[in-house]
Design a protein around this motif. Sequence first.
Motif, short mmCIF file in Angstrom:
data_model
loop_
_atom_site.label_atom_id
_atom_site.label_comp_id
_atom_site.label_asym_id
_atom_site.label_seq_id
_atom_site.Cartn_x
_atom_site.Cartn_y
_atom_site.Cartn_z
N PRO A 146 48.12 120.19 80.40
CA PRO A 146 46.83 119.53 80.11
C PRO A 146 46.99 118.56 78.95
CG PRO A 146 46.69 121.92 79.81
CD PRO A 146 48.08 121.61 80.19
N ARG A 147 46.17 117.51 78.98
CA ARG A 147 46.24 116.53 77.91
C ARG A 147 44.92 115.79 77.77
NH1 ARG A 147 50.25 112.62 81.13
NH2 ARG A 147 48.72 111.94 82.63
N ILE A 148 44.81 115.08 76.67
CA ILE A 148 43.65 114.24 76.38
C ILE A 148 44.13 112.80 76.36
CG2 ILE A 148 41.87 113.66 74.67
CD1 ILE A 148 41.62 116.48 75.87
N GLN A 149 43.50 111.95 77.17
CA GLN A 149 43.76 110.52 77.09
C GLN A 149 42.63 109.91 76.29
OE1 GLN A 149 44.23 109.14 81.14
NE2 GLN A 149 46.44 109.22 80.92
N PHE A 150 42.97 109.02 75.34
CA PHE A 150 41.93 108.44 74.49
C PHE A 150 42.12 106.94 74.36
CE2 PHE A 150 45.38 109.39 71.58
CZ PHE A 150 45.41 108.28 70.74
N THR A 151 41.00 106.27 74.07
CA THR A 151 40.98 104.83 73.82
C THR A 151 40.06 104.58 72.63
OG1 THR A 151 41.25 104.40 76.18
CG2 THR A 151 40.55 102.55 74.81
N THR A 152 40.59 103.91 71.61
CA THR A 152 39.80 103.60 70.42
C THR A 152 38.94 102.36 70.67
OG1 THR A 152 41.46 102.14 69.45
CG2 THR A 152 41.65 104.50 68.93
N PRO A 153 37.93 102.11 69.84
CA PRO A 153 37.10 100.91 70.01
C PRO A 153 37.91 99.61 69.94
CG PRO A 153 36.04 102.41 68.50
CD PRO A 153 37.40 102.97 68.78
N GLU A 154 39.04 99.62 69.23
CA GLU A 154 39.88 98.43 69.11
C GLU A 154 40.77 98.23 70.34
OE1 GLU A 154 39.88 100.84 66.58
OE2 GLU A 154 38.33 99.76 65.51
N GLY A 155 40.79 99.22 71.25
CA GLY A 155 41.58 99.10 72.47
C GLY A 155 42.89 99.87 72.46
N ALA A 156 43.25 100.49 71.34
CA ALA A 156 44.47 101.30 71.30
C ALA A 156 44.24 102.55 72.13
CB ALA A 156 44.81 101.67 69.87
N SER A 157 45.28 102.98 72.85
CA SER A 157 45.13 104.17 73.67
C SER A 157 46.35 105.06 73.51
CB SER A 157 44.92 103.79 75.14
OG SER A 157 46.05 103.09 75.62
N GLY A 158 46.20 106.30 73.96
CA GLY A 158 47.29 107.25 73.87
C GLY A 158 46.94 108.52 74.62
N ALA A 159 47.90 109.44 74.65
CA ALA A 159 47.70 110.73 75.30
C ALA A 159 48.19 111.82 74.36
CB ALA A 159 48.45 110.78 76.62
N LEU A 160 47.43 112.90 74.27
CA LEU A 160 47.78 114.05 73.43
C LEU A 160 47.93 115.27 74.32
CD1 LEU A 160 45.04 113.40 70.72
CD2 LEU A 160 47.44 112.78 70.56
N GLU A 161 49.11 115.87 74.33
CA GLU A 161 49.36 117.04 75.17
C GLU A 161 48.86 118.30 74.48
OE1 GLU A 161 53.15 117.52 76.92
OE2 GLU A 161 53.11 115.52 77.82
N LEU A 162 48.18 119.14 75.25
CA LEU A 162 47.67 120.42 74.75
C LEU A 162 48.72 121.48 75.10
CD1 LEU A 162 43.97 120.03 75.90
CD2 LEU A 162 44.92 119.57 73.65
N ASP A 163 49.62 121.77 74.16
CA ASP A 163 50.72 122.68 74.44
C ASP A 163 50.62 124.01 73.70
OD1 ASP A 163 51.21 121.73 71.92
OD2 ASP A 163 53.11 120.76 72.41
N ALA A 164 49.45 124.32 73.15
CA ALA A 164 49.22 125.60 72.48
C ALA A 164 47.81 126.06 72.84
CB ALA A 164 49.37 125.46 70.97
#
Length: 166
Positions: free
Chosen positions: A2-20
Motif C-alpha cells: 500500500p502507498r500514498i500518492q500525493f501532489t503539492t499545490p506547486e505540482g510536485a508529486s511523489g509516492a510514500l510506501e506504507l511498510d509498517a
Amino acid sequence: MPRIQFTTPEGASGALELDAERMSVGRADDNQLIIADDSVSSHHGEFAFDGSSWTFTDLGSTNGTKVGGSRVENINLASGAAFQLGNVNCVFLGDGGEEAYSNQTATISTPSSGYGSAPYNGRLRTGFGPKVKQKNPGGALLTLLGVVGLLACGAAVYFANQMGVS
C-alpha cells in the motif's frame, strides 16, 4: 505494498510506501513519511493498519485533513480514497492499487468560503526559523541626536574646566 500518492499545490508529486503497521506523516524529519510542503503540519497525522484495513488519524494539524472539502479527524482508507493533508492532494492505493486507481477519478474540492478556502501563506507563520530584526526608520535620526548630545555635553565639560582653571 500500500502507498500514498500525493501532489503539492506547486505540482510536485511523489509516492510514500506504507511498510509498517503505524507510520507518522508530516513535514518534520522525524516522521516515517515526509511531505515537505508548508501546508502540512510538522506531525500532521498517522496511518495505522489493524490487520484488515488502513485508517488515517489527524493529530490536530493546523491546516487539517479534508475529504471532499470537509475537515475530518479520521479516515477509513480503501484503495482509491482521495483526501487532502493541508493543501496537498493525496490518494491511497492499497495492494493492487494501480488497477483500482485507474478506474476511479479522484477529485478533491476546496471550499469556496470559510476555513481552508484561501491558500496557505507561509509568511504569516510565527515562532519558526530565525528571528528577523525589524528595521526602525527613526533609528538613524535617534543615533544622530545621541551623538550631538554627547558632543554638547563634552563641550560643556571642556568649557567649564577652562573657566575654572584660569
